[in-house]
Design an enzyme around this catalytic site. Sequence first.
Site, PDB file in Angstrom:
ATOM      1  N   THR A 242      -6.593  -5.379 -91.957  1.00 12.02           N
ATOM      2  CA  THR A 242      -7.852  -4.951 -91.978  1.00 12.02           C
ATOM      3  C   THR A 242      -7.494  -3.377 -92.023  1.00 12.02           C
ATOM      4  O   THR A 242      -7.011  -2.937 -91.209  1.00 12.02           O
ATOM      5  CB  THR A 242      -8.690  -5.401 -90.580  1.00 12.02           C
ATOM      6  OG1 THR A 242      -8.633  -6.959 -90.839  1.00 12.02           O
ATOM      7  CG2 THR A 242      -9.838  -4.867 -90.464  1.00 12.02           C
ATOM      8  N   CYS A 330      17.874  18.011 -79.342  1.00 13.76           N
ATOM      9  CA  CYS A 330      18.008  17.440 -77.963  1.00 13.76           C
ATOM     10  C   CYS A 330      16.935  17.041 -77.104  1.00 13.76           C
ATOM     11  O   CYS A 330      16.719  16.580 -76.033  1.00 13.76           O
ATOM     12  CB  CYS A 330      18.347  18.955 -77.560  1.00 13.76           C
ATOM     13  SG  CYS A 330      20.038  19.638 -77.866  1.00 13.76           S
TER      14      CYS A 330
END
Length: 394
Positions: A242, A330
Amino acid sequence: MTDRKPRLVYMDHAATTPTRPEVVEAMLPYFTERFGNPSSLYAVAREAKEAVEEARGRVAAAIGAKPEEVFFTSGGTEADNWAFKGVATANRKKGDHIITSAIEHHAVIHTCQSLEKQGWRVTYLPVDEFGRVDPGVVEEAITDKTVLISVMTANNEIGTIQPVRAIAEIAHDHRVPFHTDAVQAIGALPVNVEATGADLLSLSAHKFGGPKGTGALYIRKKTRIGTFMDGGAQERGHRAGTENVPGIVGLGRAIELATADIEEHAARLRAMRDRLIRGLLDTIPDTRLNGHPVERLPNNVNVAFRYVEGESILLSLDALGVAASTGSACTSASLEPSHVLTACGLPPEQAHGSLRLTLGSRNTEDDVDYVLSVLPGVIERLRQMSPLTPKRNE
């Protein structure tokens, strides 16, 4: 002593952008009174269906496509996955080889790695020190088993713009479809599928003032591609599920707004970008600009500071009210340096010290001034603490 929070300077528009008020306004009715399922037949459903098709037309107009060539997805990642996996499965009898670049977004890199586990062969093209792909290298990599070539329009980390038109022409000379991930380019550069020569193009609404969770894949007519999601007959039988009507409406309005004054918008961002780059390079020693000095997105600044680590820079800037990101991974679950920066030849220790600042429509010259006033001090303080910093002679 004061409890007042520092000003917020948001310079991470490559990660996401604020949803524009006009976009929110356009979306709201489709959460409430126009809530119908576009696949149903009654009036409220027809309203939703009409809204989806109007948005499809807006996206098509913005990128120079035909409405029937635009298919809505949950974002750029799904669009990239569909482009690769759909073309691969539809062309399995022809070949098993895909070509892409070494600096693509992880939505492409990880999709290619998934296909490799299923027996596909992938060539990851090298880039030069500025992150540019050589079209000649693309041509050298093509074999009679190549079924797809994909090179992003502009890199999400370093902002380098690729020669996609030249690459598309080479692909077509060899009768290979060409895909480009244009997620970072839409809203920053004029993007036209005819001008680029793309057979497939991915985009994502939240990169240009639209809602998260909505994107699109442009598929040029007659391009062989398989269905990505099975189920209902939505998106002309190619992508089941949908439709996210509010999101699609928001995407259509956002891309219309983002491309209406693109040249003026890009010029304004470019001026701030260049002043920010000059200021950082002039005031902070041992600083390197990452990416192409000219052929780069108008809003992208990516610099590497020697002797410091990117995560520490981000935390320090956040405390000062500046939202940015790092060229290093990081801040994710990985401690590996950016695959983009290392592909450009940056040593891992320098890649870890990179910072990405990406501008948007709400940024001002005052924001640039503020960053230039606080960042040199941040880097100086972190370098004083870093064991990597060369010791000065007493």
